[in-house]
Design a protein around this motif. Structure first.
Motif, PDB file in Angstrom:
ATOM      1  N   ALA A 291      -0.023   7.341  -6.198  1.00  0.00           N
ATOM      2  CA  ALA A 291      -1.330   7.921  -6.601  1.00  0.00           C
ATOM      3  C   ALA A 291      -1.132   9.481  -6.114  1.00  0.00           C
ATOM      4  O   ALA A 291      -1.514  10.468  -6.940  1.00  0.00           O
ATOM      5  CB  ALA A 291      -2.394   7.476  -5.503  1.00  0.00           C
TER       6      ALA A 291
ATOM      7  N   SER B  61      -2.110  11.367  -0.558  1.00  0.00           N
ATOM      8  CA  SER B  61      -1.138  10.744  -0.711  1.00  0.00           C
ATOM      9  C   SER B  61      -0.485  10.156   0.290  1.00  0.00           C
ATOM     10  O   SER B  61       0.212   8.985   0.657  1.00  0.00           O
ATOM     11  CB  SER B  61       0.176  11.927  -0.850  1.00  0.00           C
ATOM     12  OG  SER B  61       0.150  12.896   0.337  1.00  0.00           O
ATOM     13  N   GLY B  62      -1.224  10.540   1.902  1.00  0.00           N
ATOM     14  CA  GLY B  62      -0.581   9.843   3.031  1.00  0.00           C
ATOM     15  C   GLY B  62       0.894  10.043   3.534  1.00  0.00           C
ATOM     16  O   GLY B  62       1.241   9.397   4.405  1.00  0.00           O
TER      17      GLY B  62
ATOM     18  N   ALA C  39       0.741  -1.230   0.033  1.00  0.00           N
ATOM     19  CA  ALA C  39       0.190  -0.022  -0.159  1.00  0.00           C
ATOM     20  C   ALA C  39       0.804   1.275  -0.041  1.00  0.00           C
ATOM     21  O   ALA C  39       0.494   2.343  -0.622  1.00  0.00           O
ATOM     22  CB  ALA C  39      -0.844  -0.081   1.150  1.00  0.00           C
TER      23      ALA C  39
ATOM     24  N   PRO D  59      -5.573   8.117   4.144  1.00  0.00           N
ATOM     25  CA  PRO D  59      -4.554   7.082   4.418  1.00  0.00           C
ATOM     26  C   PRO D  59      -3.376   7.661   5.023  1.00  0.00           C
ATOM     27  O   PRO D  59      -2.876   8.625   4.333  1.00  0.00           O
ATOM     28  CB  PRO D  59      -4.401   6.374   3.180  1.00  0.00           C
ATOM     29  CG  PRO D  59      -4.532   7.455   2.254  1.00  0.00           C
ATOM     30  CD  PRO D  59      -5.839   8.352   2.803  1.00  0.00           C
ATOM     31  N   SER D  60      -2.546   6.828   5.810  1.00  0.00           N
ATOM     32  CA  SER D  60      -1.409   7.381   6.505  1.00  0.00           C
ATOM     33  C   SER D  60      -0.208   6.223   6.288  1.00  0.00           C
ATOM     34  O   SER D  60      -0.534   4.992   6.647  1.00  0.00           O
ATOM     35  CB  SER D  60      -1.409   7.604   7.837  1.00  0.00           C
ATOM     36  OG  SER D  60      -0.214   7.999   8.321  1.00  0.00           O
ATOM     37  N   ASN D  61       0.876   6.479   5.509  1.00  0.00           N
ATOM     38  CA  ASN D  61       1.825   5.507   5.410  1.00  0.00           C
ATOM     39  C   ASN D  61       2.608   5.110   6.781  1.00  0.00           C
ATOM     40  O   ASN D  61       2.861   4.239   6.860  1.00  0.00           O
ATOM     41  CB  ASN D  61       2.639   6.041   4.464  1.00  0.00           C
ATOM     42  CG  ASN D  61       2.239   6.213   3.062  1.00  0.00           C
ATOM     43  OD1 ASN D  61       1.578   5.452   2.635  1.00  0.00           O
ATOM     44  ND2 ASN D  61       2.898   6.879   2.150  1.00  0.00           N
TER      45      ASN D  61
ATOM     46  N   ALA E 111      -6.664   4.033  -5.747  1.00  0.00           N
ATOM     47  CA  ALA E 111      -6.408   5.381  -5.625  1.00  0.00           C
ATOM     48  C   ALA E 111      -5.701   5.647  -6.747  1.00  0.00           C
ATOM     49  O   ALA E 111      -5.630   6.845  -7.472  1.00  0.00           O
ATOM     50  CB  ALA E 111      -5.586   5.703  -4.393  1.00  0.00           C
TER      51      ALA E 111
ATOM     52  N   PHE F 237       0.063   4.309  -2.550  1.00  0.00           N
ATOM     53  CA  PHE F 237      -0.390   5.489  -2.187  1.00  0.00           C
ATOM     54  C   PHE F 237       0.528   6.751  -2.527  1.00  0.00           C
ATOM     55  O   PHE F 237       0.249   7.797  -2.946  1.00  0.00           O
ATOM     56  CB  PHE F 237      -0.396   5.532  -0.628  1.00  0.00           C
ATOM     57  CG  PHE F 237      -1.835   5.144  -0.201  1.00  0.00           C
ATOM     58  CD1 PHE F 237      -3.280   5.595  -0.806  1.00  0.00           C
ATOM     59  CD2 PHE F 237      -1.863   4.046   0.679  1.00  0.00           C
ATOM     60  CE1 PHE F 237      -4.369   5.192  -0.299  1.00  0.00           C
ATOM     61  CE2 PHE F 237      -3.183   3.584   1.219  1.00  0.00           C
ATOM     62  CZ  PHE F 237      -4.393   4.158   0.589  1.00  0.00           C
TER      63      PHE F 237
ATOM     64  N   ALA G 261      -5.148   1.339  -2.090  1.00  0.00           N
ATOM     65  CA  ALA G 261      -4.242   2.222  -2.607  1.00  0.00           C
ATOM     66  C   ALA G 261      -4.012   1.935  -4.289  1.00  0.00           C
ATOM     67  O   ALA G 261      -3.882   2.824  -5.033  1.00  0.00           O
ATOM     68  CB  ALA G 261      -2.878   1.745  -1.940  1.00  0.00           C
TER      69      ALA G 261
ATOM     70  N   THR H 285      -4.217  -2.105   0.830  1.00  0.00           N
ATOM     71  CA  THR H 285      -3.558  -2.269  -0.441  1.00  0.00           C
ATOM     72  C   THR H 285      -4.570  -1.975  -1.645  1.00  0.00           C
ATOM     73  O   THR H 285      -4.129  -1.709  -2.564  1.00  0.00           O
ATOM     74  CB  THR H 285      -2.843  -3.656  -0.428  1.00  0.00           C
ATOM     75  OG1 THR H 285      -1.878  -3.666   0.639  1.00  0.00           O
ATOM     76  CG2 THR H 285      -1.857  -3.853  -1.539  1.00  0.00           C
TER      77      THR H 285
ATOM     78  N   VAL I 146     -11.789   6.084  -1.463  1.00  0.00           N
ATOM     79  CA  VAL I 146     -10.833   4.903  -1.227  1.00  0.00           C
ATOM     80  C   VAL I 146     -10.856   4.642   0.366  1.00  0.00           C
ATOM     81  O   VAL I 146     -10.964   3.614   0.685  1.00  0.00           O
ATOM     82  CB  VAL I 146      -9.184   5.661  -1.350  1.00  0.00           C
ATOM     83  CG1 VAL I 146      -8.210   4.996  -0.752  1.00  0.00           C
ATOM     84  CG2 VAL I 146      -9.249   5.670  -2.923  1.00  0.00           C
TER      85      VAL I 146
END
Length: 426
Positions: free
Chosen positions: A63, A106-107, A56, A149-151, A244, A60, A241, A238, A226
Motif C-alpha cells: 500500500a 505504510s507502517g 499484514a 499501522p506499524s509493522n 489499504a 501494508f 492492510a 490483515t 483502515v
C-alpha cells in the motif's frame, strides 16, 4: 544448548554474515547439540510463517509503495506546505507532517525515509544544510513504526503470542506518536530560529489552503478508514492492510490518475523483497525460540532476574537499558525475534502491563534505528542525500535525544501509552 546458539549467532553476526544465515546456522548448532532431529527445522520454520496476521506486513508495504507511485506523497507535501510552510523551519514542519501521515499509510520507517528523502531533500537543501535536512526526514520517517499501522508492532505481537493484541499496540502508539510529532515540530522551529534559516518565500492564501486540503482529503481519510476499522473490530489488521491496498489502487487510478499498470510489478517486487526478508528472519528465529523453550531459557532468565530484583520498575529500567544497547548494534527485526519470546513472559511474571511493555519495547528499538553505529535510517538518509555519516549524526542527536525523553515520559507516566487502548476496550 542455548549458550552455544548465542555464541554462534554473535560470532557470525560480528564477522558480517547475513542475519538470516546467522540465525539458521545457530539453529542447526542448537538442534545438533540438543540431539534433536533436523526435521524440526523446516517444521518450526513453516509453522512460524504460516500465520494470517503476518500477511499484514507485505500488504501494508505494498500500500505504501502504491501511494508513493501514485503521486500521493506530493499531495501530502503540498497540503502540509499550505498549512505551515511560512513559519520558521517551515519545510522541516512539512516533512514532519508528511511523515506523520505517511506513517499512517505504510507502517514502515525505512520506506517512509526513502520516499520523503527523494521528494523533499532537493527543496530542503535550498534553505537548510544537508545534515539538518536529512536528520529531520529520518526523524519524521521514524514515526512510521510508532503511529499505527506499524509493522514493528505486528512483529512484536506475533512473537509475544496471545498476551497482546495488534490493535491494542496500534492504539498504544497514537498519543506518544502525536507527542513526538509536536516535539519534532517544536525542535525544528527552535533550530531554524537559532540558525536564522530563511522563511519560505511562497505566500499562501486561504483559497490555496482550501484547494490543497480538498486534494489531500481522500489521503487523510485512508488512515481513519483502515485503522478505525481495525479498532472498531470491523476487520482484522490483515484485512485492513488488504483494504489499504485497494484504497491505494483506487486513489492512484481514480483520483490522482498518476498510477500506471506498469508501476504495479515494481511496487509488488519491492514489497515482496522487504516482506521476504522479514519472513526469513522470523522463520529461522522460530527454531531458535523453540530451542530456547526446550532448554527452559525463559524460566531460567526469570529466575536469574528475580535473584537480582523483585521490583518491576527496576526490571523495566534494566530491560530499557538493555534494549538501548541492543538497538545500537542489532537490526530491530532480529532484536524482536530474539528477545521478545524471552523477555515478554518475564515482564508478565513481574505483573507489567503487556501493552505498556510491548510499546516501550518497540519504541526503544525504533529509536535504535537512528542511533549509531547500526542505525539503519542513518544509512538510508546518507544514501539518499549523499552526505557522510558523521555529518548526519551531528545534526540528528537533538532529535534522538527528544525521542528518549518521550520514552522516559512513557515509563514515568504509563497512562500516556495505556489510556487510549483501555478506553477502546483493549
Amino acid at each position: 544448548m542455548s549458550v552455544a546458539i548465542i555464541i554462534v549467532f554473535v560470532i557470525l553476526a560480528l564477522i558480517g554474515m547475513p542475519l538470516a544465515f546467522a540465525l539458521g546456522s545457530a539453529s542447526l548448532v542448537g538442534l545438533f547439540i540438543g540431539d534433536m532431529s533436523l526435521s524440526v527445522l523446516p517444521q518450526r520454520m513453516m509453522h512460524a510463517i504460516d500465520n494470517f496476521p503476518l500477511m499484514a506486513i507485505p500488504l501494508f508495504m505494498l500500500a505504501g509503495e502504491l501511494m508513493v507511485a501514485a503521486g500521493i506523497l506530493q499531495r501530502l507535501v503540498d497540503f502540509s506546505n499550505s498549512l505551515i510552510g511560512r513559519v520558521h523551519g517551515g519545510l522541516a514542519h512539512v516533512a514532519i507532517i508528511a511523515g506523520m501521515v505517511l506513517a499512517a499509510v505504510s507502517g514502515a520507517a525505512v520506506a517512509s525515509a526513502s520516499a520523503l528523502g527523494s521528494a523533499l531533500i532537493p527543496s530542503m537543501r535550498k534553505q537548510y544544510d544537508s545534515g539538518y535536512s536529512s536528520a529531520v526526514i529520518a526523524s519524521a520517517a521514524n514515526l512510521g513504526a510508532i503511529i499505527p499501522p506499524s509493522n514493528a508492532m505486528i512483529v512484536y505481537a506475533l512473537m509475544a503470542g496471545s498476551t497482546v493484541s495488534v490493535g491494542g499496540l496500534f492504539m498504544a502508539g497514537v498519543i506518544p506518536g502525536i507527542i513526538l510529532t509536536v516535539g519534532f515540530g517544536a525542535l525544528a522551529s527552535l533550530i531554524a530560529w537559532r540558525r536564522q534559516y530563511p522563511l519560505n518565500e511562497a505566500k499562501i492564501s486561504l483559497k490555496v489552503i482550501a484547494s490543497k486540503t480538498v486534494q489531500a482529503l481522500p489521503i487523510l481519510l485512508m488512515p481513519i478508514v483502515v485503522v478505525g476499522g481495525i479498532v472498531a473490530g470491523a476487520f482484522t489488521p490483515t484485512e485492513g492492510a488488504a483494504i489499504a491496498v485497494v484504497y491505494a489502487l483506487v486513489m492512484g487510478f481514480g483520483v490522482t490518475k498518476e498510477l500506471k499498470l506498469s508501476d504495479l510489478p515494481t511496487a509488488m517486487f519491492h514489497a515482496a523483497v522487504t516482506a521476504a526478508m522479514v519472513g526469513a528472519l522470523i522463520a529461522f528465529a522460530a527454531t531458535i525460540t523453540f530451542a530456547f523453550t526446550i532448554d527452559l531459557v525463559p524460566m531460567r532468565l526469570a529466575a536469574w532476574i528475580q535473584s537480582l530484583t523483585d521490583n518491576p520498575h527496576i526490571f523495566l529500567m534494566l530491560v530499557m537499558l538493555l534494549l538501548l544497547a541492543v538497538g545500537m548494534f542489532i537490526e530491530s527485526n532480529a532484536a524482536y525475534i530474539m528477545l521478545v519470546p524471552l523477555l515478554a513472559p518475564v515482564a508478565q511474571h513481574f505483573g507489567i502491563d503487556p501493552l505498556l511493555f510491548g510499546f516501550l519495547f518497540v519504541f526503544n528499538l525504533v529509536i535504535g534505528m537512528m542511533t549509531p553505529p547500526v542505525g539503519v535510517l542513518l544509512f538510508v538518509m546518507c544514501g539518499v542525500s549523499k552526505i557522510g555519516l558523521n555529518q548526519l549524526i551531528r545534526s540528528a542527536w537533538p532529535f534522538i535525544l527528544l525521542q528518549y525523553v518521550v520514552l522516559v515520559m512513557c515509563i514515568l507516566f504509563p497512562d500516556i501509552v495505556t489510556w487510549l487502548p483501555r478506553q477502546l476496550g483493549y
